[in-house]
Design an enzyme around this catalytic site. Sequence first.
Site, mmCIF file in Angstrom:
data_model
loop_
_atom_site.group_PDB
_atom_site.id
_atom_site.type_symbol
_atom_site.label_atom_id
_atom_site.label_comp_id
_atom_site.label_asym_id
_atom_site.label_seq_id
_atom_site.Cartn_x
_atom_site.Cartn_y
_atom_site.Cartn_z
ATOM 1 N N ARG A 170 -12.148 10.781 3.993
ATOM 2 C CA ARG A 170 -12.484 9.376 4.269
ATOM 3 C C ARG A 170 -13.975 9.114 4.397
ATOM 4 O O ARG A 170 -14.386 8.097 4.971
ATOM 5 C CB ARG A 170 -11.715 8.841 5.484
ATOM 6 C CG ARG A 170 -10.220 9.076 5.344
ATOM 7 C CD ARG A 170 -9.378 8.154 6.190
ATOM 8 N NE ARG A 170 -8.903 7.022 5.386
ATOM 9 C CZ ARG A 170 -7.819 6.291 5.676
ATOM 10 N NH1 ARG A 170 -7.104 6.566 6.743
ATOM 11 N NH2 ARG A 170 -7.455 5.291 4.921
ATOM 12 N N HIS A 212 -8.033 0.733 -2.850
ATOM 13 C CA HIS A 212 -8.945 1.271 -1.834
ATOM 14 C C HIS A 212 -9.496 2.607 -2.306
ATOM 15 O O HIS A 212 -8.790 3.396 -2.923
ATOM 16 C CB HIS A 212 -8.215 1.452 -0.496
ATOM 17 C CG HIS A 212 -8.246 0.232 0.358
ATOM 18 N ND1 HIS A 212 -7.771 0.185 1.645
ATOM 19 C CD2 HIS A 212 -8.725 -1.037 0.098
ATOM 20 C CE1 HIS A 212 -7.934 -1.027 2.138
ATOM 21 N NE2 HIS A 212 -8.503 -1.789 1.224
ATOM 22 N N GLU A 222 0.820 -1.211 0.000
ATOM 23 C CA GLU A 222 0.000 0.000 0.000
ATOM 24 C C GLU A 222 0.856 1.265 0.000
ATOM 25 O O GLU A 222 1.777 1.416 0.810
ATOM 26 C CB GLU A 222 -0.937 0.028 1.212
ATOM 27 C CG GLU A 222 -1.913 1.200 1.113
ATOM 28 C CD GLU A 222 -3.052 1.133 2.125
ATOM 29 O OE1 GLU A 222 -2.969 0.332 3.062
ATOM 30 O OE2 GLU A 222 -4.026 1.891 1.941
ATOM 31 N N GLU A 250 -13.015 2.239 1.833
ATOM 32 C CA GLU A 250 -12.480 2.118 3.200
ATOM 33 C C GLU A 250 -12.818 3.412 3.942
ATOM 34 O O GLU A 250 -11.942 4.192 4.279
ATOM 35 C CB GLU A 250 -10.955 1.925 3.111
ATOM 36 C CG GLU A 250 -10.318 1.572 4.437
ATOM 37 C CD GLU A 250 -8.802 1.751 4.416
ATOM 38 O OE1 GLU A 250 -8.297 2.510 3.572
ATOM 39 O OE2 GLU A 250 -8.138 1.144 5.269
ATOM 40 N N ASP A 283 -4.657 3.773 -2.857
ATOM 41 C CA ASP A 283 -5.800 4.201 -2.044
ATOM 42 C C ASP A 283 -6.039 5.670 -2.381
ATOM 43 O O ASP A 283 -5.151 6.510 -2.221
ATOM 44 C CB ASP A 283 -5.437 4.024 -0.564
ATOM 45 C CG ASP A 283 -6.572 4.445 0.364
ATOM 46 O OD1 ASP A 283 -7.221 5.477 0.098
ATOM 47 O OD2 ASP A 283 -6.781 3.758 1.381
ATOM 48 N N THR A 284 -7.236 5.966 -2.854
ATOM 49 C CA THR A 284 -7.481 7.346 -3.316
ATOM 50 C C THR A 284 -7.299 8.371 -2.199
ATOM 51 O O THR A 284 -6.873 9.494 -2.462
ATOM 52 C CB THR A 284 -8.895 7.504 -3.906
ATOM 53 O OG1 THR A 284 -9.860 7.142 -2.914
ATOM 54 C CG2 THR A 284 -9.074 6.625 -5.139
ATOM 55 N N PHE A 285 -7.602 7.999 -0.962
ATOM 56 C CA PHE A 285 -7.411 8.940 0.148
ATOM 57 C C PHE A 285 -5.944 9.333 0.273
ATOM 58 O O PHE A 285 -5.612 10.518 0.410
ATOM 59 C CB PHE A 285 -7.908 8.324 1.466
ATOM 60 C CG PHE A 285 -7.476 9.092 2.683
ATOM 61 C CD1 PHE A 285 -8.060 10.312 3.000
ATOM 62 C CD2 PHE A 285 -6.460 8.615 3.504
ATOM 63 C CE1 PHE A 285 -7.646 11.031 4.122
ATOM 64 C CE2 PHE A 285 -6.054 9.323 4.627
ATOM 65 C CZ PHE A 285 -6.646 10.534 4.935
ATOM 66 N N GLU A 335 1.502 8.673 7.309
ATOM 67 C CA GLU A 335 1.297 7.276 7.691
ATOM 68 C C GLU A 335 2.450 6.387 7.237
ATOM 69 O O GLU A 335 2.545 5.237 7.677
ATOM 70 C CB GLU A 335 -0.035 6.772 7.132
ATOM 71 C CG GLU A 335 -1.232 7.546 7.676
ATOM 72 C CD GLU A 335 -2.531 6.773 7.606
ATOM 73 O OE1 GLU A 335 -2.513 5.546 7.419
ATOM 74 O OE2 GLU A 335 -3.594 7.422 7.732
#
Lengths: 291, 291, 291, 291
Positions: free
Chosen positions: B217, B211, B152, B246, B185-187, B158
């Site tokens: 989110r 994701h 990821e 997510e 993950d688009t976020f 993060e």
Amino acid sequence: MKYGIYAPYWTHEWTSDYEYFIPKVKKLGFDVLEISCAALVEKYVTDAQLLELKKVADDNGIVLTAGYGPTKEQNLCSEDPAIVKKAMDFFQALLPKLQLMDIKILGGGLYSYWPLDMTMKMDREGDLDRAVKNMRILSKTAEECDVTLGMEVLNRYEGYMLNTCGQALEFIDAVGSTHVKVMLDTFHMNIEEDNIPEAIRRAGEKLGHLHLGEQNRQVPGKGSLPWAEIGQALRDIDYQGAAVMEPFVMKGGTIGEEIRVWRDIIPNPTEEKLDRDAAGSVAFLRHVFER
Amino acid sequence: MKYGIYAPYWTHEWTSDYEYFIPKVKKLGFDVLEISCAALVEKYVTDAQLLELKKVADDNGIVLTAGYGPTKEQNLCSEDPAIVKKAMDFFQALLPKLQLMDIKILGGGLYSYWPLDMTMKMDREGDLDRAVKNMRILSKTAEECDVTLGMEVLNRYEGYMLNTCGQALEFIDAVGSTHVKVMLDTFHMNIEEDNIPEAIRRAGEKLGHLHLGEQNRQVPGKGSLPWAEIGQALRDIDYQGAAVMEPFVMKGGTIGEEIRVWRDIIPNPTEEKLDRDAAGSVAFLRHVFER
Amino acid sequence: MKYGIYAPYWTHEWTSDYEYFIPKVKKLGFDVLEISCAALVEKYVTDAQLLELKKVADDNGIVLTAGYGPTKEQNLCSEDPAIVKKAMDFFQALLPKLQLMDIKILGGGLYSYWPLDMTMKMDREGDLDRAVKNMRILSKTAEECDVTLGMEVLNRYEGYMLNTCGQALEFIDAVGSTHVKVMLDTFHMNIEEDNIPEAIRRAGEKLGHLHLGEQNRQVPGKGSLPWAEIGQALRDIDYQGAAVMEPFVMKGGTIGEEIRVWRDIIPNPTEEKLDRDAAGSVAFLRHVFER
Amino acid sequence: MKYGIYAPYWTHEWTSDYEYFIPKVKKLGFDVLEISCAALVEKYVTDAQLLELKKVADDNGIVLTAGYGPTKEQNLCSEDPAIVKKAMDFFQALLPKLQLMDIKILGGGLYSYWPLDMTMKMDREGDLDRAVKNMRILSKTAEECDVTLGMEVLNRYEGYMLNTCGQALEFIDAVGSTHVKVMLDTFHMNIEEDNIPEAIRRAGEKLGHLHLGEQNRQVPGKGSLPWAEIGQALRDIDYQGAAVMEPFVMKGGTIGEEIRVWRDIIPNPTEEKLDRDAAGSVAFLRHVFER
């Protein structure tokens, strides 16, 4: 609207020679240079030095604004009265210096500390209560010095107290001072707000300061933020303050670490390239924001 | 493309009763439920329990995928061989369980640990070297179990190792396994990439898992991400994998803290409201993504 | 907000069997069916027929709205009094029929004619003056029948009088009736307005009717219009009227020619595909527009 | 990429003094001036005049490109051989003139006529067949003169033959000449394409010429088109041609009528304001499109 840039764009440490940056940003097309208050503690200490810096700005037709992130030891919302006192002493010494230099804006997460330590206890409600109470006290000095304090809305990783414009509006209403206003930053808004332009419109006349940056903190125009919509919102509220870009594109140094930039965001960030992007970006903003 | 949702959307802790969520997500319109592997350690421990869970999924026509964030004590890129061994032991025990349940995808920051402790030493280059070396070893088990490991790409707050799709492509090329792929993950992309659709196109057939989430989110469609463009990019690369939303919209619990959600992102997040948003979002995605 | 669709989406001619479409659109998820008034002249002529149609709508829980484009021979802004009279007679006969059916909205370029003949003389100022004057007269009947007339803002190729929301607001202010309001259509706005959401906010409570369509007149969600922003604007003005999608995706027939659709906009537009897109689009809109 | 502007931005008629505009556009920041071929028939007629114009361009470091909309009487796809002959004669006389001036690009709806008369018969298939056949003949002259013919994709109100990039690609494949390429215009694409950047990527190396304009034909940056995405698509295909903005913001004159501009699109369009917008827009484009 006046267009500015935050000096740490070009550097790896928070303190730098602002005499060097003032004529540079003028030449690149800006109206405003924002300086980090770290320098007002470490480098520009005497009144003579401050006034000399002000003179360079005046001579170049550049307006100065100021930014700051209080350290963990000078935290206005701490449960520890000694830490609150340190914060209060710091700001109460700082504000007259800003007044001396004719700096009208001090922005940042002034109500707390930065960068956020996720391992520390977060008593969000208690911290907010203390922050309101102590900001009320500090606001008296701000009013006396005619310096507006911008309560910066930060994304969830950098702050746990004010993540949205709505929360900041509640906060400044609770403080209730003419000199405590909302400060928004498009980079943070892009992570937290449902809708960036709507948040700007909601802030309205309570928007005291504005930072601009793309989603990954490049200069405006190099990414995907909705600049046309943001410009429309600023015109809708007739924003007359400073719009200061705050790009961070280089890894390394204290800045790279505290800003969490683990890579060069643009390839080969030489000073020449940084200058070109800054000049292009301020031209971009004037074109998109002005009618 | 198959559409899924990550179960912790509804809960405050990582482990929950998946027998409850499987029929629910089917009813709401999903094809896939993604579960947290935390539950496979704490709750679904015996083979009989795993097979029972698989049966519920099969009976409901739901495909399972799995997500995980290794703890600081099970970090594949650690300098400490004992910590690497713990990570390796964990994954090598986990993968056969996934195989038993016919789970083909395990995604997350598997090459490191999570949540990131900013006070820990970050030897990015050394950590990447160790991560590649140890992921190569782990990939053999993944190949044997036919479980694809999704590396990821995380935002700067993060993760410090893989912040962009380009970095992840380099990483999986260095690992060189059919079963180690890029996970986007688009976020996170919304904070790091210059251009989200371009990053998806660059990943191409190396995109192993995906994701979806809005900038703050919420479920897709409630914010401002460029879903039409994202759908076009997924069609451009003929993505056939799972697209798993997510969302995290509630404060509180371990999840609220680790995800840094300090407020309810939506007003009054009752289960009924969460269900309605989830159902609306999967209908939204099918409408926007499918031609 | 109530969600609707314009029946000619499914047909090649303006007149069709609305008894067929009413249960269909209910089943697909809509609240409103918009019908073309052409049918009220050609097909549903007697009061009994009108009341029968109303009953089908009532039985299905469907609200009806009406659209119309006056022909060149029934042009309220014409210099020729005979043509104005034809228009006035037509509308004054039509409005009681709408009242009989409990239809509260009649939208379109009612102040002029359609489709625009570019070879005709265009005396924009004179035409506007006459349109205001005659619309004032017609508005009395509209008020008596309690039917709101939506002055549709059209793109430059379909109209030369009202191309922007701002122009329409001036127009309805000049008319000065409670029953003459602005009608906006995202397809037209996408060609004329500087900023679609801003135009919606400017219309505010004077927005009487709304048409939705993507840039190339596909159903909402299949193109690139800023639906999240449009939804925000509609919530900002607390729009309680009908939001009626008006997709045109098939070439052929009178509709294809008058709408200038020279190709099938989507591949293979079977009724089954049209139904699926319509159902997907109304689910999309409810998800994006509602909070 | 080279950045240009179409001279008629500043005028109400198609023919103007290009010696005036060449130094102006240089000063405003452009590389290219696009001229209307109308002037090459009405004003710059002799070889000496053409060469003088070329000299002014060379002296100012400005590259020239050319645009044209054939009249109804010079229509390459007409069923009437006399009209086809007139078109062929016109173009076969024009191309050597362009060659003399070192103009490498001629763009527009060259395969048909303009502005479209909706009352004329439209035999789309027959017209396309004739257009391919006759364009093949004309392409020989284009190859000899080394002038690339850009087949402009027009919106449904301005053309019925090529409304999408996909249709234009089929058309030029059928013609099969190195010197007949696709020409795209963001203003038209905004009305017809499902996705503008995707259409640019599909055109790829067959994109011969590019016009830029906002949704309502203001200069790029003043509206809502997805310029960041458009720039990404142009970088994806490594477009090296000219990107020529073609703004129309003033009502009045032949241009206002033929372009269907019934109002001033911007308030008070003085030459000084037009210059400022043009200069701002080319700076905007360089900032957004270049990396």
